[in-house]
Design a protein around this motif. Structure first.
Motif, mmCIF file in Angstrom:
data_model
loop_
_atom_site.group_PDB
_atom_site.id
_atom_site.type_symbol
_atom_site.label_atom_id
_atom_site.label_comp_id
_atom_site.label_asym_id
_atom_site.label_seq_id
_atom_site.Cartn_x
_atom_site.Cartn_y
_atom_site.Cartn_z
ATOM 1 N N GLU A 17 0.818 -1.208 0.000
ATOM 2 C CA GLU A 17 0.000 0.000 0.000
ATOM 3 C C GLU A 17 0.850 1.255 0.000
ATOM 4 O O GLU A 17 0.357 2.328 -0.311
ATOM 5 C CB GLU A 17 -0.931 -0.005 1.213
ATOM 6 N N ARG A 48 -1.550 3.005 -1.984
ATOM 7 C CA ARG A 48 -2.218 4.196 -1.444
ATOM 8 C C ARG A 48 -1.284 5.402 -1.408
ATOM 9 O O ARG A 48 -1.727 6.527 -1.517
ATOM 10 C CB ARG A 48 -2.741 3.914 -0.043
ATOM 11 N N SER A 49 0.007 5.140 -1.257
ATOM 12 C CA SER A 49 0.988 6.221 -1.155
ATOM 13 C C SER A 49 2.222 5.834 -1.951
ATOM 14 O O SER A 49 2.747 4.732 -1.796
ATOM 15 C CB SER A 49 1.363 6.437 0.321
ATOM 16 N N GLN A 70 -6.750 3.348 -5.691
ATOM 17 C CA GLN A 70 -6.881 3.737 -4.292
ATOM 18 C C GLN A 70 -5.817 4.744 -3.868
ATOM 19 O O GLN A 70 -5.608 4.971 -2.689
ATOM 20 C CB GLN A 70 -6.796 2.496 -3.405
ATOM 21 N N GLU A 72 -3.872 7.732 -2.608
ATOM 22 C CA GLU A 72 -4.204 8.887 -1.769
ATOM 23 C C GLU A 72 -3.110 9.942 -1.789
ATOM 24 O O GLU A 72 -3.382 11.124 -1.652
ATOM 25 C CB GLU A 72 -4.439 8.422 -0.326
ATOM 26 N N THR A 104 -9.913 9.348 -4.980
ATOM 27 C CA THR A 104 -9.261 8.968 -3.728
ATOM 28 C C THR A 104 -8.070 9.855 -3.382
ATOM 29 O O THR A 104 -7.622 9.871 -2.247
ATOM 30 C CB THR A 104 -8.764 7.510 -3.796
#
Length: 126
Positions: A17, A48-49, A70, A72, A104
């Motif tokens: 993630e 996510r990152s 997803q 972010e 997102t």
């Protein structure tokens, strides 16, 4: 490290993630390294990152826009090869349907890139 990430990928992508690629001292990575980074990025569907200091380019942004549902946070500090064209590719502005990455995305760090005010506004308001 890139070879390892490329070779241990699964058909459904990697489960990571958070990814930070700050392994290059200079932004002029070889063609082979750039190809391998792009190939590895295609496997991070759950990311996510992501941090891509100095090495991100427009094609990498497009891969992230297509692949990462997803995402972010993205940090592309000192990636001077990233331009407004890359922003449009990241958002899918030229595609049939814009990419869902913006639904997102909470934070994008673009300091010391070649993105102009126009590209920054696209990121903020798209």
């Amino acid at each position: 490290v890139l070879d390892l990430l490329n070779n241990i990928g699964t058909p459904g992508g990697h489960d990571l993630e958070i990814l930070k690629m700050r392994m290059f001292e200079r932004s002029d990575i070889s063609v082979e390294e750039g190809y391998l980074v792009k190939r590895v990025l295609r496997g991070f569907i759950n990311i996510r990152s992501i941090t891509l200091w100095k090495v991100c380019d427009n094609a990498m942004l497009q891969i992230l826009g297509v692949t990462c549902r997803q995402l972010e946070l993205i940090d592309i500090w000192k990636s001077t090869q990233v331009t407004d064209t890359g922003v449009a590719m990241f958002l899918g502005l030229e595609a049939e349907k814009p990419f869902k990455v913006c639904s997102t995305l909470k934070k994008i760090l673009i300091k010391d890139t070649s993105i102009t005010d126009r590209g920054a506004f696209q990121l903020i308001f798209w």
